[in-house]
Motif scaffolding. Structure first.
Motif, PDB file in Angstrom:
ATOM      1  N   PHE A   1     -21.106  -6.630   1.156  1.00 44.16           N
ATOM      2  CA  PHE A   1     -19.697  -6.440   1.482  1.00 44.16           C
ATOM      3  C   PHE A   1     -19.099  -7.776   1.890  1.00 44.16           C
ATOM      4  O   PHE A   1     -19.621  -8.456   2.776  1.00 44.16           O
ATOM      5  CB  PHE A   1     -19.525  -5.430   2.624  1.00 44.16           C
ATOM      6  CG  PHE A   1     -18.081  -5.127   2.908  1.00 44.16           C
ATOM      7  CD1 PHE A   1     -17.385  -4.222   2.122  1.00 44.16           C
ATOM      8  CD2 PHE A   1     -17.406  -5.764   3.943  1.00 44.16           C
ATOM      9  CE1 PHE A   1     -16.039  -3.948   2.366  1.00 44.16           C
ATOM     10  CE2 PHE A   1     -16.069  -5.505   4.195  1.00 44.16           C
ATOM     11  CZ  PHE A   1     -15.386  -4.596   3.397  1.00 44.16           C
ATOM     12  N   PRO A   2     -17.982  -8.181   1.251  1.00 39.93           N
ATOM     13  CA  PRO A   2     -17.392  -9.500   1.534  1.00 39.93           C
ATOM     14  C   PRO A   2     -16.461  -9.461   2.745  1.00 39.93           C
ATOM     15  O   PRO A   2     -15.253  -9.263   2.621  1.00 39.93           O
ATOM     16  CB  PRO A   2     -16.618  -9.807   0.243  1.00 39.93           C
ATOM     17  CG  PRO A   2     -16.230  -8.458  -0.287  1.00 39.93           C
ATOM     18  CD  PRO A   2     -17.325  -7.500   0.116  1.00 39.93           C
ATOM     19  N   TYR A   3     -17.033  -9.627   3.927  1.00 42.00           N
ATOM     20  CA  TYR A   3     -16.208  -9.664   5.142  1.00 42.00           C
ATOM     21  C   TYR A   3     -15.184 -10.795   5.051  1.00 42.00           C
ATOM     22  O   TYR A   3     -15.454 -11.859   4.484  1.00 42.00           O
ATOM     23  CB  TYR A   3     -17.090  -9.878   6.367  1.00 42.00           C
ATOM     24  CG  TYR A   3     -17.898  -8.672   6.778  1.00 42.00           C
ATOM     25  CD1 TYR A   3     -17.281  -7.564   7.348  1.00 42.00           C
ATOM     26  CD2 TYR A   3     -19.276  -8.650   6.598  1.00 42.00           C
ATOM     27  CE1 TYR A   3     -18.023  -6.457   7.750  1.00 42.00           C
ATOM     28  CE2 TYR A   3     -20.034  -7.555   6.994  1.00 42.00           C
ATOM     29  CZ  TYR A   3     -19.391  -6.462   7.565  1.00 42.00           C
ATOM     30  OH  TYR A   3     -20.132  -5.362   7.952  1.00 42.00           O
ATOM     31  N   ASP A   4     -14.010 -10.546   5.623  1.00 39.05           N
ATOM     32  CA  ASP A   4     -12.999 -11.592   5.693  1.00 39.05           C
ATOM     33  C   ASP A   4     -12.277 -11.501   7.034  1.00 39.05           C
ATOM     34  O   ASP A   4     -12.710 -10.775   7.932  1.00 39.05           O
ATOM     35  CB  ASP A   4     -12.015 -11.491   4.513  1.00 39.05           C
ATOM     36  CG  ASP A   4     -11.335 -10.128   4.430  1.00 39.05           C
ATOM     37  OD1 ASP A   4     -11.205  -9.454   5.480  1.00 39.05           O
ATOM     38  OD2 ASP A   4     -10.928  -9.716   3.329  1.00 39.05           O
ATOM     39  N   SER A   5     -11.177 -12.211   7.156  1.00 41.07           N
ATOM     40  CA  SER A   5     -10.474 -12.268   8.442  1.00 41.07           C
ATOM     41  C   SER A   5      -9.904 -10.920   8.869  1.00 41.07           C
ATOM     42  O   SER A   5      -9.682 -10.683  10.061  1.00 41.07           O
ATOM     43  CB  SER A   5      -9.335 -13.293   8.365  1.00 41.07           C
ATOM     44  OG  SER A   5      -8.399 -12.930   7.340  1.00 41.07           O
ATOM     45  N   LEU A   6      -9.680 -10.007   7.918  1.00 37.97           N
ATOM     46  CA  LEU A   6      -9.099  -8.705   8.246  1.00 37.97           C
ATOM     47  C   LEU A   6     -10.036  -7.857   9.109  1.00 37.97           C
ATOM     48  O   LEU A   6      -9.590  -7.017   9.883  1.00 37.97           O
ATOM     49  CB  LEU A   6      -8.730  -7.946   6.971  1.00 37.97           C
ATOM     50  CG  LEU A   6      -7.573  -8.536   6.151  1.00 37.97           C
ATOM     51  CD1 LEU A   6      -7.394  -7.764   4.861  1.00 37.97           C
ATOM     52  CD2 LEU A   6      -6.281  -8.527   6.963  1.00 37.97           C
ATOM     53  N   SER A   7     -11.338  -8.060   8.962  1.00 39.54           N
ATOM     54  CA  SER A   7     -12.296  -7.299   9.762  1.00 39.54           C
ATOM     55  C   SER A   7     -12.483  -7.884  11.159  1.00 39.54           C
ATOM     56  O   SER A   7     -13.163  -7.290  12.002  1.00 39.54           O
ATOM     57  CB  SER A   7     -13.652  -7.229   9.051  1.00 39.54           C
ATOM     58  OG  SER A   7     -14.170  -8.528   8.861  1.00 39.54           O
ATOM     59  N   LYS A   8     -11.885  -9.063  11.403  1.00 42.67           N
ATOM     60  CA  LYS A   8     -11.882  -9.708  12.727  1.00 42.67           C
ATOM     61  C   LYS A   8     -13.287  -9.863  13.314  1.00 42.67           C
ATOM     62  O   LYS A   8     -13.524  -9.597  14.497  1.00 42.67           O
ATOM     63  CB  LYS A   8     -10.973  -8.936  13.683  1.00 42.67           C
ATOM     64  CG  LYS A   8      -9.515  -8.936  13.255  1.00 42.67           C
ATOM     65  CD  LYS A   8      -8.618  -8.278  14.284  1.00 42.67           C
ATOM     66  CE  LYS A   8      -7.164  -8.367  13.848  1.00 42.67           C
ATOM     67  NZ  LYS A   8      -6.243  -7.712  14.826  1.00 42.67           N
ATOM     68  N   ASP A   9     -14.209 -10.272  12.444  1.00 40.21           N
ATOM     69  CA  ASP A   9     -15.587 -10.565  12.848  1.00 40.21           C
ATOM     70  C   ASP A   9     -16.357  -9.351  13.358  1.00 40.21           C
ATOM     71  O   ASP A   9     -17.424  -9.498  13.959  1.00 40.21           O
ATOM     72  CB  ASP A   9     -15.630 -11.672  13.910  1.00 40.21           C
ATOM     73  CG  ASP A   9     -15.160 -13.003  13.372  1.00 40.21           C
ATOM     74  OD1 ASP A   9     -15.425 -13.273  12.183  1.00 40.21           O
ATOM     75  OD2 ASP A   9     -14.517 -13.754  14.117  1.00 40.21           O
ATOM     76  N   LYS A  10     -15.817  -8.172  13.151  1.00 44.84           N
ATOM     77  CA  LYS A  10     -16.538  -6.957  13.524  1.00 44.84           C
ATOM     78  C   LYS A  10     -17.298  -6.428  12.313  1.00 44.84           C
ATOM     79  O   LYS A  10     -16.788  -6.430  11.190  1.00 44.84           O
ATOM     80  CB  LYS A  10     -15.571  -5.885  14.031  1.00 44.84           C
ATOM     81  CG  LYS A  10     -14.969  -6.185  15.388  1.00 44.84           C
ATOM     82  CD  LYS A  10     -14.145  -4.996  15.880  1.00 44.84           C
ATOM     83  CE  LYS A  10     -13.571  -5.253  17.257  1.00 44.84           C
ATOM     84  NZ  LYS A  10     -12.781  -4.069  17.739  1.00 44.84           N
ATOM     85  N   LYS A  11     -18.513  -5.964  12.528  1.00 45.66           N
ATOM     86  CA  LYS A  11     -19.340  -5.477  11.441  1.00 45.66           C
ATOM     87  C   LYS A  11     -19.107  -3.985  11.189  1.00 45.66           C
ATOM     88  O   LYS A  11     -18.913  -3.198  12.126  1.00 45.66           O
ATOM     89  CB  LYS A  11     -20.822  -5.727  11.760  1.00 45.66           C
ATOM     90  CG  LYS A  11     -21.162  -7.197  11.937  1.00 45.66           C
ATOM     91  CD  LYS A  11     -20.741  -8.031  10.724  1.00 45.66           C
ATOM     92  CE  LYS A  11     -21.091  -9.502  10.904  1.00 45.66           C
ATOM     93  NZ  LYS A  11     -20.607 -10.329   9.752  1.00 45.66           N
ATOM     94  N   ILE A  12     -19.123  -3.628   9.930  1.00 47.41           N
ATOM     95  CA  ILE A  12     -18.955  -2.229   9.523  1.00 47.41           C
ATOM     96  C   ILE A  12     -20.318  -1.567   9.527  1.00 47.41           C
ATOM     97  O   ILE A  12     -21.300  -2.111   9.002  1.00 47.41           O
ATOM     98  CB  ILE A  12     -18.332  -2.142   8.117  1.00 47.41           C
ATOM     99  CG1 ILE A  12     -16.938  -2.779   8.125  1.00 47.41           C
ATOM    100  CG2 ILE A  12     -18.256  -0.688   7.638  1.00 47.41           C
ATOM    101  CD1 ILE A  12     -16.359  -2.998   6.731  1.00 47.41           C
ATOM    102  N   THR A  13     -20.406  -0.388  10.123  1.00 48.52           N
ATOM    103  CA  THR A  13     -21.673   0.335  10.213  1.00 48.52           C
ATOM    104  C   THR A  13     -21.701   1.514   9.246  1.00 48.52           C
ATOM    105  O   THR A  13     -20.676   1.915   8.691  1.00 48.52           O
ATOM    106  CB  THR A  13     -21.895   0.870  11.635  1.00 48.52           C
ATOM    107  OG1 THR A  13     -20.930   1.909  11.896  1.00 48.52           O
ATOM    108  CG2 THR A  13     -21.753  -0.235  12.660  1.00 48.52           C
TER     109      THR A  13
END
Length: 497
Positions: A145-157
């Motif tokens: 999953f390509p995390y970006d700034s929208l996820s605000k450094d929080k990980k998706i579980t």
């Protein structure tokens, strides 16, 4: 013995014709007791709107409502005391081929697929192969999953994926017509051709709020494949469907050849068949299950028994309890929605695929429930069927219709209410015809074209039997009507003439 061949042949043709006509309404593979047959008749003859007018109830017959909604086929399974009380099919699985719906007819389950998918994911959690609260990229191997700034450094579980709380895009999928090129799961996740949906990405940080995401569910499909090393449909068959006894069901897309004769054809509200009979959904976890109410009822019952600690064909009592626990809000649990109806707690889900809609409901206690599947693009009909079952089986006011007392306003007293409300292309008209008043709407995006009789409950409030909504007239300080409030959210101002 002399036989008039011409008359004999004609008789056989007539008998065949009548058998086909009769078979189009009411098919069951099982003979039921007199008591259950009586219950079935009550359900068939007591369909209801969301509301009944006090001292003037209006009930409908299933057959007439199917005609009203241009519904080709309906299949029902009713659950009582943790068992299937009865199951029956109505209408046509395919109207052109005159193939009747039976209890074995398979329908596309749409988003009900997500409920069984969650069972499959939690089986891996139970077996120690997944951590429900770990970063999804810990388990994704063939794609990350390509995390970006929208996820605000929080990980998706994984819990986020199952509860629609990951802040992930793509609400749902439209599937692929027969003959169209089918994308791989990675093409779907990246929004690459031939995928017909956008890339599945972050919209905002996870664990903030609920927002439905078929995209998130599709990520969980890849997690199952990457962790087990098996095709998704194979894993689900071996670990979920088969153990639960759902032996006529399949996540295989497109459906395998051995099931073709059982498949229903999908239809739109105008009676037109879906091109190619049905769409293919490579987004199997989100929308790819083919099943019937009998099989889906087995899942409902297993969930109920597991919650009691009396069965664990797939999940333990603790894991089932976790699955039925809302994650952030009070409603969205893991692959299922929790609804409290007048003090009765239920788990449920609905599903829509191209030309198909369905719904299941199961109670937390008492072992009651229902599954309704149709091959028509309309949700109102199965709502009416569910209410009839709730009334027939005395579900303690859960899903039974509201009862409202009507106040009659007539003559010149109606004049202040009449006129147009709204703005732009969204206009409602309240008109008088003879001694009654009607709400008319012509809206292609949401309501469609409607003409509904208004029933007043007092000088300021009214309802219509066709739409489960609250309507309230707003007055100024002088008592003059200035607007209509719909569902305490939308205010439509009265247009000066």
């Amino acid at each position: 013995m002399n036989i008039d061949i011409k008359n004999y042949t004609s008789t056989l043709i007539l008998l065949f014709f009548f058998a086909q006509v009769c078979s189009s309404y009411g098919q069951s593979s099982k003979k039921y007791s007199t008591e259950i047959q009586s219950k079935i008749k009550q359900v068939e003859n007591n369909l209801s709107s969301w509301v009944q007018i006090e001292n003037n109830p209006q009930m409908w017959k299933l057959e007439e409502r199917m005609k009203f909604y241009k519904a080709n086929g309906v299949s029902i399974a009713v659950i009582k005391d943790y068992k299937i009380d009865w199951a029956k099919g109505y209408g046509w699985a395919d109207s052109l081929e005159k193939k009747p719906v039976t209890t074995k007819t398979l329908f596309q389950a749409g988003s009900n697929s997500k409920s069984l998918n969650a069972v499959g994911v939690l089986k891996l959690v139970q077996d120690g192969k997944l951590n429900l609260n770990a970063d999804i990229n810990n388990y994704l191997k063939s794609w990350k999953f390509p995390y970006d700034s929208l996820s605000k450094d929080k990980k998706i579980t994984i819990a986020n994926l199952l509860s629609h709380t990951g802040g992930i895009s793509v609400h749902g999928f439209v599937g692929y017509k027969r003959g169209e090129e089918i994308p791989t799961i990675k093409q779907i996740l990246n929004g690459q051709k031939p995928a017909n949906s956008e890339a599945i990405r972050s919209m905002y940080e996870p664990s903030v709020k609920y927002e439905y995401s078929g995209g998130g569910t599709t990520i969980s499909q890849l997690i199952i494949q990457d962790v087990t090393g098996k095709p998704y449909d194979e894993y689900m068959w071996e670990n979920v469907l088969k153990p639960m006894g759902m032996t006529n069901s399949s996540y295989t897309q497109p459906p395998p050849a051995n099931l073709q004769n059982l498949l229903a054809t999908g239809y739109y509200n105008d009676g037109k068949a879906v091109e190619g009979k049905y769409h293919t959904y490579p987004e199997q976890a989100a929308a790819g299950l083919w099943t019937n109410p009998t099989d889906l009822a087995k899942y409902v019952i297993e969930t109920q028994l597991s919650l009691k600690g009396e069965s664990q064909k797939v999940l333990s009592k603790d894991m089932t309890k976790l699955r039925l626990t809302p994650f952030i809000d009070s409603k969205s649990a893991l692959g299922v929605f929790i609804i409290n109806k007048n003090g009765v707690k239920n788990f449920e889900h609905g599903g829509v695929d191209e030309g198909f809609v369905s719904q299941y409901i199961g109670t937390f206690e008492g072992g009651n429930g229902i599954v309704v599947m149709t091959n028509t693009y309309n949700t109102d009909l199965f709502d009416e069927i569910i209410r009839s079952v709730a009334l027939t089986y005395d579900w303690k006011n859960s899903y039974t219709p509201d009862v409202k007392k009507e106040v009659h306003i007539k003559g010149k007293d109606l004049k202040p209410y009449l006129g147009k409300y709204g703005s732009g292309d969204f206009i409602w008209s309240i008109i008088k015809k003879e001694n009654d008043v009607y709400l008319t709407i012509n809206d292609n995006q949401y309501w469609g074209t409607c003409k509904w009789k208004i029933h007043f409950t007092n000088d300021n409030s009214f309802f219509v039997t066709e739409k489960n909504s609250e309507f309230l007239f707003i007055r100024d300080s002088l008592g003059k009507i200035t607007a209509v409030n719909w569902n305490n959210e939308n205010i439509l101002k009265k247009i000066k003439e």
